[in-house]
Scaffold this motif. Structure first.
Motif, mmCIF file in Angstrom:
data_model
loop_
_atom_site.group_PDB
_atom_site.id
_atom_site.type_symbol
_atom_site.label_atom_id
_atom_site.label_comp_id
_atom_site.label_asym_id
_atom_site.label_seq_id
_atom_site.Cartn_x
_atom_site.Cartn_y
_atom_site.Cartn_z
ATOM 1 N N TYR A 67 0.880 -1.456 0.261
ATOM 2 C CA TYR A 67 -0.032 0.156 -0.013
ATOM 3 C C TYR A 67 0.722 1.278 0.187
ATOM 4 N N GLY A 68 0.480 2.308 -0.626
ATOM 5 C CA GLY A 68 0.998 3.285 -0.635
ATOM 6 C C GLY A 68 0.890 4.140 0.774
ATOM 7 N N LEU A 69 1.110 5.278 0.564
ATOM 8 C CA LEU A 69 0.776 6.555 1.643
ATOM 9 C C LEU A 69 -0.406 7.145 1.907
ATOM 10 N N PRO A 70 -1.135 6.792 2.720
ATOM 11 C CA PRO A 70 -3.107 7.683 3.271
ATOM 12 C C PRO A 70 -2.850 9.051 2.253
ATOM 13 N N PRO A 71 -3.648 9.835 2.027
ATOM 14 C CA PRO A 71 -3.467 11.245 1.570
ATOM 15 C C PRO A 71 -3.171 12.185 2.859
ATOM 16 N N ASN A 72 -3.248 13.302 2.020
ATOM 17 C CA ASN A 72 -2.775 13.976 3.548
ATOM 18 C C ASN A 72 -4.025 14.678 3.463
ATOM 19 N N ILE A 73 -4.738 13.942 4.756
ATOM 20 C CA ILE A 73 -5.926 14.791 4.578
ATOM 21 C C ILE A 73 -6.298 14.951 6.510
ATOM 22 N N SER A 74 -6.836 15.571 7.123
ATOM 23 C CA SER A 74 -6.888 16.365 7.995
ATOM 24 C C SER A 74 -8.390 16.056 8.634
ATOM 25 N N PHE A 75 -9.202 15.274 8.427
ATOM 26 C CA PHE A 75 -10.759 14.637 8.255
ATOM 27 C C PHE A 75 -10.587 13.630 8.295
ATOM 28 N N PRO A 76 -11.633 12.736 9.177
ATOM 29 C CA PRO A 76 -11.858 11.130 9.418
ATOM 30 C C PRO A 76 -11.876 10.497 7.843
ATOM 31 N N ASN A 77 -11.244 9.488 7.930
ATOM 32 C CA ASN A 77 -11.068 8.749 6.294
ATOM 33 C C ASN A 77 -11.030 6.959 6.738
ATOM 34 N N PRO A 78 -12.258 7.051 6.986
ATOM 35 C CA PRO A 78 -12.570 5.083 7.673
ATOM 36 C C PRO A 78 -12.803 4.020 6.365
ATOM 37 N N PHE A 79 -12.763 4.656 5.341
ATOM 38 C CA PHE A 79 -12.780 3.972 3.611
ATOM 39 C C PHE A 79 -11.609 3.747 3.278
ATOM 40 N N SER A 80 -10.284 4.787 3.991
ATOM 41 C CA SER A 80 -9.465 5.172 3.242
ATOM 42 C C SER A 80 -9.291 5.606 2.283
ATOM 43 N N PHE A 81 -10.243 6.611 1.407
ATOM 44 C CA PHE A 81 -10.431 7.066 -0.033
ATOM 45 C C PHE A 81 -8.880 7.648 -0.297
ATOM 46 N N GLY A 82 -8.906 6.949 -1.614
ATOM 47 C CA GLY A 82 -7.262 7.651 -1.984
ATOM 48 C C GLY A 82 -5.905 6.762 -2.204
ATOM 49 N N VAL A 83 -5.967 6.146 -1.350
ATOM 50 C CA VAL A 83 -5.100 4.901 -0.369
ATOM 51 C C VAL A 83 -4.790 3.880 -2.416
ATOM 52 N N MET A 84 -3.868 3.445 -2.379
ATOM 53 C CA MET A 84 -2.912 3.393 -3.056
ATOM 54 C C MET A 84 -2.470 1.631 -3.466
ATOM 55 N N ASN A 85 -2.739 0.734 -3.851
ATOM 56 C CA ASN A 85 -1.586 -1.039 -3.857
ATOM 57 C C ASN A 85 -1.599 -0.961 -5.314
ATOM 58 N N THR A 86 -0.500 -1.737 -5.066
ATOM 59 C CA THR A 86 0.562 -2.068 -6.235
ATOM 60 C C THR A 86 1.183 -3.350 -5.986
ATOM 61 N N PHE A 87 0.339 -4.223 -6.710
ATOM 62 C CA PHE A 87 0.547 -5.402 -6.854
ATOM 63 C C PHE A 87 1.301 -6.284 -7.789
ATOM 64 N N GLU A 88 2.446 -7.793 -7.859
ATOM 65 C CA GLU A 88 2.620 -8.745 -8.802
ATOM 66 C C GLU A 88 2.673 -9.845 -8.196
ATOM 67 N N ASP A 89 1.592 -9.506 -8.679
ATOM 68 C CA ASP A 89 0.687 -11.489 -7.565
ATOM 69 C C ASP A 89 1.551 -12.747 -8.201
ATOM 70 N N PRO A 90 1.260 -13.350 -7.540
ATOM 71 C CA PRO A 90 2.306 -15.303 -8.124
ATOM 72 C C PRO A 90 0.715 -15.667 -9.549
ATOM 73 N N LEU A 91 0.434 -16.005 -10.220
ATOM 74 C CA LEU A 91 -0.738 -16.357 -10.965
ATOM 75 C C LEU A 91 -0.602 -18.319 -11.031
ATOM 76 N N THR A 92 -1.569 -19.371 -10.676
ATOM 77 C CA THR A 92 -1.700 -20.509 -9.996
ATOM 78 C C THR A 92 -2.705 -21.133 -11.135
ATOM 79 N N ALA A 93 -2.065 -22.407 -11.016
ATOM 80 C CA ALA A 93 -3.397 -23.222 -11.705
ATOM 81 C C ALA A 93 -4.516 -24.419 -11.115
ATOM 82 N N GLY A 94 -4.112 -24.005 -9.647
ATOM 83 C CA GLY A 94 -4.785 -24.440 -8.379
ATOM 84 C C GLY A 94 -4.520 -22.991 -6.963
ATOM 85 N N PRO A 95 -5.973 -23.132 -6.485
ATOM 86 C CA PRO A 95 -5.570 -22.560 -5.251
ATOM 87 C C PRO A 95 -4.431 -22.230 -4.202
ATOM 88 N N SER A 96 -3.414 -23.427 -3.883
ATOM 89 C CA SER A 96 -2.478 -23.899 -3.394
ATOM 90 C C SER A 96 -1.569 -22.802 -3.780
#
Length: 184
Positions: free
Chosen positions: A68-97
């Motif tokens: 996750y990136g840094l949260p936005p620079n705001i001074s009010f409550p942000n219960p749903f993390s508005f503006g937060v970004m997640n960057t990923f490089e996730d493995p893909l597999t043929a099964g759930p394991s």
């Protein structure tokens, strides 16, 4: 002009740890010599995406694939993390394991984009580099975390997935809340 030709079904697992059931169409394109059929990939395709979020509390820097990136620079409550970004490089597999046969990687990001609920705008490419079908599948769209089935749009593809179009639906397979959080 693009004309739909054949319908394909594709199963994916996306960055929020969900299986996607995608309906894809191959395309025919009009050329000066008439309609030309583009290559057609698999009629069904299944893969699982494994996401492990970096957590500095447990210092999993050697085995994370999502941050996750840094949260936005705001001074009010942000219960749903508005503006937060997640960057990923996730493995893909043929099964759930995690130890299932590797198929490639999903690379992209999502942004939490609501002040009133957990909604995420996703943009990622599934890079399929192993197995019988190789190529990329481009997926984007907004989803709500509370929905039992979530939908994203398949907007294109290359290689065996050339001309992919359709709708991806997703459901959560497994989540481990023990730090660091991991989901399939």
């Amino acid at each position: 002009m693009v004309h739909p030709r054949a319908s394909l079904k594709l199963f994916l697992l996306g960055p929020s740890g969900n299986i996607h059931d995608c309906h894809i169409q191959t395309q025919e394109r009009k050329s000066q010599h008439g309609w030309k059929k583009l290559p057609c990939g698999p009629s069904k395709f299944l893969f699982y995406l494994h996401n492990t979020v970096y957590n500095p509390v447990v210092d999993n820097q050697d085995y994370f694939n999502s941050i996750y990136g840094l949260p936005p620079n705001i001074s009010f409550p942000n219960p749903f993390s508005f503006g937060v970004m997640n960057t990923f490089e996730d493995p893909l597999t043929a099964g759930p394991s995690n130890s299932s046969t590797s198929l490639g990687k999903a690379q992209g990001f999502y942004v939490l984009n609501s002040f009133t609920e957990f909604t995420l705008f996703h943009l990622f490419t599934a890079n399929i580099t192993e197995g019988d079908f190789k190529g990329t599948i481009d997926i984007c769209g907004q989803l709500r975390e509370v929905d039992p089935i979530r939908y994203l749009t398949v907007v294109g593809g290359t290689g065996a997935f050339l001309g992919a179009r359709g709708l991806a639906s997703s459901t959560l397979v497994n989540i481990d809340y023990t730090p660091p959080a991991k989901w399939t």
